[in-house]
Design a protein around this motif. Structure first.
Motif, short mmCIF file in Angstrom:
data_model
loop_
_atom_site.label_atom_id
_atom_site.label_comp_id
_atom_site.label_asym_id
_atom_site.label_seq_id
_atom_site.Cartn_x
_atom_site.Cartn_y
_atom_site.Cartn_z
N MET A 35 0.90 -1.16 0.01
CA MET A 35 -0.07 0.12 0.08
C MET A 35 0.74 1.16 -0.03
O MET A 35 0.56 2.20 -0.76
CB MET A 35 -0.97 0.11 1.42
N LYS A 36 2.14 1.17 0.83
CA LYS A 36 2.76 2.33 0.87
C LYS A 36 3.34 2.64 -0.67
O LYS A 36 3.70 3.67 -1.04
CB LYS A 36 3.91 2.27 1.71
N ASP A 37 3.89 1.45 -1.05
CA ASP A 37 4.47 1.52 -2.60
C ASP A 37 3.70 2.24 -3.42
O ASP A 37 3.79 3.31 -4.49
CB ASP A 37 4.84 0.02 -3.00
N ARG A 38 2.41 1.52 -3.39
CA ARG A 38 1.29 2.34 -4.30
C ARG A 38 1.10 3.86 -4.11
O ARG A 38 0.81 4.68 -5.08
CB ARG A 38 0.07 1.56 -4.33
N GLU A 39 1.02 3.95 -2.85
CA GLU A 39 0.66 5.63 -2.56
C GLU A 39 1.82 6.32 -3.20
O GLU A 39 1.78 7.22 -3.53
CB GLU A 39 0.53 5.72 -0.84
N ILE A 40 2.85 6.02 -2.80
CA ILE A 40 4.33 6.66 -3.41
C ILE A 40 4.25 7.04 -4.91
O ILE A 40 4.51 8.16 -5.39
CB ILE A 40 5.45 5.93 -2.93
N LYS A 41 3.88 5.92 -5.57
CA LYS A 41 3.66 5.69 -7.07
C LYS A 41 2.55 6.88 -7.36
O LYS A 41 2.79 7.62 -8.45
CB LYS A 41 3.44 4.25 -7.33
N ILE A 42 1.55 7.02 -6.70
CA ILE A 42 0.48 7.86 -7.03
C ILE A 42 0.95 9.09 -6.78
O ILE A 42 0.87 10.02 -7.48
CB ILE A 42 -0.78 7.52 -6.07
N MET A 43 1.49 9.53 -5.67
CA MET A 43 1.90 10.80 -5.50
C MET A 43 3.09 11.33 -6.42
O MET A 43 2.99 12.61 -6.63
CB MET A 43 2.40 10.99 -4.08
N ALA A 44 3.90 10.40 -7.12
CA ALA A 44 4.91 10.82 -7.85
C ALA A 44 4.35 10.74 -9.48
O ALA A 44 5.25 11.07 -10.25
CB ALA A 44 6.14 9.71 -7.68
N MET A 45 3.43 10.54 -9.60
CA MET A 45 2.84 10.37 -10.89
C MET A 45 2.99 11.81 -11.64
O MET A 45 2.35 12.85 -11.12
CB MET A 45 1.34 9.94 -11.12
N ASP A 46 3.50 11.80 -12.74
CA ASP A 46 3.55 13.15 -13.70
C ASP A 46 2.64 13.15 -14.50
O ASP A 46 2.32 12.22 -15.40
CB ASP A 46 4.98 13.07 -14.27
N THR A 47 1.76 14.17 -14.25
CA THR A 47 0.49 14.54 -15.02
C THR A 47 0.66 15.60 -16.23
O THR A 47 -0.39 15.65 -16.71
CB THR A 47 -0.61 14.73 -14.01
N SER A 48 1.68 15.97 -16.38
CA SER A 48 1.94 17.16 -17.14
C SER A 48 1.62 16.58 -18.69
O SER A 48 1.20 17.49 -19.57
CB SER A 48 3.43 17.61 -16.94
#
Length: 127
Positions: A75-88
């Motif tokens: 869950m922590k790994d998924r949260e980190i991935k979500i927060m680091a997602m580049d949406t530009s």
């Protein structure tokens, strides 16, 4: 002569019907002993199974703890991935999807919630 007739009767062969009856029948005592042995074997098996379960209990508990820790790390790994997602480089719809995902992560962190949120009032832009 009486002794000869008694001896002859004692040595006389058993008839077919009597031999079959003797061979085919078992005494009630033998049946009772057999049933007692079955009951004893069953109780020993149950006792052995209970001992095995008791011996395996700490191992199962340790496995459950490790599984829980692995789920939390995932869950922590998924949260980190979500927060680091580049949406530009994403479309507006995809950006809004990831924005909602980030809000869910932040909500869980702020309110110490373990699962996805089902409250919509934080997603409203009208307040």
């Amino acid at each position: 002569m009486e002794t000869d007739s008694l001896l002859a009767c004692a040595l006389r062969l058993i008839g077919r019907k009597a031999a079959n009856d003797k061979r085919g029948s078992t005494s009630n005592n033998e049946c009772a002993q057999f049933l007692e042995q079955i009951a004893k074997n069953n109780s020993l098996r149950i006792e052995r199974d209970l001992k095995r379960e008791e011996a395996d209990k700490p191992r199962h508990e340790a496995f459950a703890i490790k599984r829980q820790q692995a789920q939390e790390q995932d869950m922590k790994d998924r949260e980190i991935k979500i927060m680091a997602m580049d949406t530009s480089h994403m479309s507006p719809e995809t950006k809004s999807y990831w924005k909602l995902k980030r809000r869910d992560v932040m909500r869980r962190k702020l309110f110490h919630d373990d699962g996805p949120s089902n409250t919509d009032w934080l997603n409203d832009q009208n307040h």
